[in-house]
Design a protein around this motif. Sequence first.
Motif, PDB file in Angstrom:
ATOM      1  N   TRP A  54       0.834  -1.207   0.000  1.00 37.01           N
ATOM      2  CA  TRP A  54       0.000   0.000   0.000  1.00 37.01           C
ATOM      3  C   TRP A  54       0.870   1.259   0.000  1.00 37.01           C
ATOM      4  O   TRP A  54       0.557   2.240  -0.694  1.00 37.01           O
ATOM      5  N   VAL A  55       1.969   1.247   0.760  1.00 40.68           N
ATOM      6  CA  VAL A  55       2.861   2.408   0.808  1.00 40.68           C
ATOM      7  C   VAL A  55       3.379   2.741  -0.585  1.00 40.68           C
ATOM      8  O   VAL A  55       3.381   3.904  -1.001  1.00 40.68           O
ATOM      9  N   PHE A  56       3.787   1.725  -1.322  1.00 37.02           N
ATOM     10  CA  PHE A  56       4.319   1.964  -2.664  1.00 37.02           C
ATOM     11  C   PHE A  56       3.219   2.332  -3.657  1.00 37.02           C
ATOM     12  O   PHE A  56       3.442   3.121  -4.568  1.00 37.02           O
ATOM     13  N   GLU A  57       2.021   1.788  -3.474  1.00 41.36           N
ATOM     14  CA  GLU A  57       0.898   2.169  -4.332  1.00 41.36           C
ATOM     15  C   GLU A  57       0.536   3.635  -4.108  1.00 41.36           C
ATOM     16  O   GLU A  57       0.270   4.375  -5.055  1.00 41.36           O
ATOM     17  N   TYR A  58       0.522   4.042  -2.835  1.00 42.01           N
ATOM     18  CA  TYR A  58       0.249   5.453  -2.541  1.00 42.01           C
ATOM     19  C   TYR A  58       1.318   6.323  -3.197  1.00 42.01           C
ATOM     20  O   TYR A  58       1.005   7.348  -3.822  1.00 42.01           O
ATOM     21  N   ASP A  59       2.583   5.940  -3.068  1.00 41.22           N
ATOM     22  CA  ASP A  59       3.660   6.728  -3.648  1.00 41.22           C
ATOM     23  C   ASP A  59       3.512   6.853  -5.161  1.00 41.22           C
ATOM     24  O   ASP A  59       3.756   7.916  -5.725  1.00 41.22           O
ATOM     25  N   ARG A  60       3.086   5.771  -5.803  1.00 41.10           N
ATOM     26  CA  ARG A  60       2.874   5.772  -7.252  1.00 41.10           C
ATOM     27  C   ARG A  60       1.763   6.760  -7.634  1.00 41.10           C
ATOM     28  O   ARG A  60       1.849   7.460  -8.632  1.00 41.10           O
ATOM     29  N   ASP A  61       0.705   6.820  -6.820  1.00 45.39           N
ATOM     30  CA  ASP A  61      -0.470   7.651  -7.124  1.00 45.39           C
ATOM     31  C   ASP A  61      -0.454   9.001  -6.412  1.00 45.39           C
ATOM     32  O   ASP A  61      -1.407   9.778  -6.531  1.00 45.39           O
ATOM     33  N   ARG A  62       0.605   9.293  -5.684  1.00 51.77           N
ATOM     34  CA  ARG A  62       0.685  10.475  -4.826  1.00 51.77           C
ATOM     35  C   ARG A  62       0.393  11.781  -5.574  1.00 51.77           C
ATOM     36  O   ARG A  62      -0.412  12.596  -5.123  1.00 51.77           O
ATOM     37  N   LYS A  63       1.033  11.999  -6.704  1.00 52.64           N
ATOM     38  CA  LYS A  63       0.830  13.259  -7.446  1.00 52.64           C
ATOM     39  C   LYS A  63      -0.616  13.414  -7.887  1.00 52.64           C
ATOM     40  O   LYS A  63      -1.182  14.507  -7.804  1.00 52.64           O
ATOM     41  N   GLU A  64      -1.223  12.332  -8.327  1.00 48.23           N
ATOM     42  CA  GLU A  64      -2.632  12.379  -8.745  1.00 48.23           C
ATOM     43  C   GLU A  64      -3.540  12.704  -7.562  1.00 48.23           C
ATOM     44  O   GLU A  64      -4.457  13.521  -7.678  1.00 48.23           O
ATOM     45  N   ILE A  65      -3.268  12.089  -6.419  1.00 46.26           N
ATOM     46  CA  ILE A  65      -4.071  12.333  -5.211  1.00 46.26           C
ATOM     47  C   ILE A  65      -3.941  13.791  -4.786  1.00 46.26           C
ATOM     48  O   ILE A  65      -4.942  14.471  -4.525  1.00 46.26           O
ATOM     49  N   ILE A  66      -2.715  14.283  -4.734  1.00 45.72           N
ATOM     50  CA  ILE A  66      -2.481  15.675  -4.330  1.00 45.72           C
ATOM     51  C   ILE A  66      -3.142  16.630  -5.327  1.00 45.72           C
ATOM     52  O   ILE A  66      -3.744  17.631  -4.931  1.00 45.72           O
ATOM     53  N   GLY A  67      -3.051  16.316  -6.612  1.00 44.93           N
ATOM     54  CA  GLY A  67      -3.700  17.157  -7.631  1.00 44.93           C
ATOM     55  C   GLY A  67      -5.201  17.230  -7.417  1.00 44.93           C
ATOM     56  O   GLY A  67      -5.796  18.308  -7.482  1.00 44.93           O
ATOM     57  N   TYR A  68      -5.815  16.074  -7.159  1.00 46.44           N
ATOM     58  CA  TYR A  68      -7.252  16.051  -6.929  1.00 46.44           C
ATOM     59  C   TYR A  68      -7.613  16.842  -5.674  1.00 46.44           C
ATOM     60  O   TYR A  68      -8.545  17.649  -5.687  1.00 46.44           O
ATOM     61  N   LEU A  69      -6.893  16.622  -4.588  1.00 45.52           N
ATOM     62  CA  LEU A  69      -7.204  17.322  -3.342  1.00 45.52           C
ATOM     63  C   LEU A  69      -6.974  18.825  -3.469  1.00 45.52           C
ATOM     64  O   LEU A  69      -7.710  19.617  -2.880  1.00 45.52           O
ATOM     65  N   SER A  70      -5.988  19.209  -4.252  1.00 50.02           N
ATOM     66  CA  SER A  70      -5.681  20.633  -4.441  1.00 50.02           C
ATOM     67  C   SER A  70      -6.831  21.384  -5.086  1.00 50.02           C
ATOM     68  O   SER A  70      -6.967  22.598  -4.907  1.00 50.02           O
ATOM     69  N   GLU A  71      -7.662  20.674  -5.824  1.00 48.50           N
ATOM     70  CA  GLU A  71      -8.819  21.307  -6.465  1.00 48.50           C
ATOM     71  C   GLU A  71      -9.809  21.861  -5.441  1.00 48.50           C
ATOM     72  O   GLU A  71     -10.668  22.653  -5.787  1.00 48.50           O
ATOM     73  N   HIS A  72      -9.673  21.462  -4.184  1.00 52.25           N
ATOM     74  CA  HIS A  72     -10.587  21.915  -3.137  1.00 52.25           C
ATOM     75  C   HIS A  72     -10.115  23.199  -2.458  1.00 52.25           C
ATOM     76  O   HIS A  72     -10.680  23.621  -1.445  1.00 52.25           O
ATOM     77  N   GLY A  73      -9.103  23.813  -3.034  1.00 54.75           N
ATOM     78  CA  GLY A  73      -8.648  25.120  -2.584  1.00 54.75           C
ATOM     79  C   GLY A  73      -8.192  25.164  -1.142  1.00 54.75           C
ATOM     80  O   GLY A  73      -7.444  24.303  -0.687  1.00 54.75           O
ATOM     81  N   SER A  74      -8.677  26.169  -0.418  1.00 56.89           N
ATOM     82  CA  SER A  74      -8.207  26.391   0.953  1.00 56.89           C
ATOM     83  C   SER A  74      -8.670  25.326   1.940  1.00 56.89           C
ATOM     84  O   SER A  74      -8.176  25.278   3.061  1.00 56.89           O
ATOM     85  N   LYS A  75      -9.599  24.469   1.530  1.00 57.97           N
ATOM     86  CA  LYS A  75     -10.002  23.350   2.397  1.00 57.97           C
ATOM     87  C   LYS A  75      -8.879  22.330   2.536  1.00 57.97           C
ATOM     88  O   LYS A  75      -8.774  21.644   3.524  1.00 57.97           O
ATOM     89  N   TYR A  76      -8.073  22.230   1.495  1.00 59.14           N
ATOM     90  CA  TYR A  76      -7.016  21.220   1.448  1.00 59.14           C
ATOM     91  C   TYR A  76      -5.777  21.694   2.203  1.00 59.14           C
ATOM     92  O   TYR A  76      -5.239  22.762   1.929  1.00 59.14           O
ATOM     93  N   LYS A  77      -5.346  20.897   3.151  1.00 59.01           N
ATOM     94  CA  LYS A  77      -4.148  21.188   3.935  1.00 59.01           C
ATOM     95  C   LYS A  77      -3.237  19.962   3.879  1.00 59.01           C
ATOM     96  O   LYS A  77      -3.672  18.849   4.142  1.00 59.01           O
ATOM     97  N   ARG A  78      -1.980  20.182   3.524  1.00 60.93           N
ATOM     98  CA  ARG A  78      -1.000  19.091   3.427  1.00 60.93           C
ATOM     99  C   ARG A  78       0.093  19.315   4.455  1.00 60.93           C
ATOM    100  O   ARG A  78       0.652  20.402   4.544  1.00 60.93           O
ATOM    101  N   PHE A  79       0.369  18.274   5.222  1.00 60.42           N
ATOM    102  CA  PHE A  79       1.402  18.339   6.245  1.00 60.42           C
ATOM    103  C   PHE A  79       2.370  17.171   6.071  1.00 60.42           C
ATOM    104  O   PHE A  79       1.955  16.077   5.692  1.00 60.42           O
ATOM    105  N   THR A  80       3.634  17.419   6.356  1.00 59.81           N
ATOM    106  CA  THR A  80       4.635  16.364   6.230  1.00 59.81           C
ATOM    107  C   THR A  80       5.012  15.761   7.586  1.00 59.81           C
ATOM    108  O   THR A  80       5.749  14.781   7.635  1.00 59.81           O
ATOM    109  N   THR A  81       4.506  16.339   8.661  1.00 61.05           N
ATOM    110  CA  THR A  81       4.714  15.760   9.992  1.00 61.05           C
ATOM    111  C   THR A  81       3.382  15.735  10.738  1.00 61.05           C
ATOM    112  O   THR A  81       2.541  16.622  10.555  1.00 61.05           O
ATOM    113  N   SER A  82       3.224  14.736  11.571  1.00 57.72           N
ATOM    114  CA  SER A  82       1.989  14.646  12.356  1.00 57.72           C
ATOM    115  C   SER A  82       1.908  15.801  13.354  1.00 57.72           C
ATOM    116  O   SER A  82       0.822  16.281  13.663  1.00 57.72           O
TER     117      SER A  82
END
Length: 98
Positions: A54-82
């Motif tokens: 699953w980790v590698f599948e997510y990594d493969r699809d990561r850019k697509e996922i981020i692109g889709y979520l980015s379409e939600h504008g200011s609702k979308y928040k991305r963090f690299t640490t918990s």
Amino acid sequence: MRESFGKCDYIILLDVPLCKRLVRIIKRWLRQRAGKEEYNSKPTFKFLWYNIKWVFEYDRDRKEIIGYLSEHGSKYKRFTTSGDAKDFIRMEYEKREL
């Protein structure tokens, strides 16, 4: 799940680096195997393999996922640490209490 994005206040993506995700999965699996951590699914080698896959599948699809979520504008928040995600959530709830 996509329908719920329109109804939520924020869409939070915890985008932890690949290496850190792998280490966390293996550590968690070892703790579960040793009986030091509870689990919902028995920590078999097959279960570990599915999580690593699953980790590698997510990594493969990561850019697509981020692109889709980015379409939600200011609702979308991305963090690299918990910690950063927790700080954001804490600040948002404090604002609402005022």
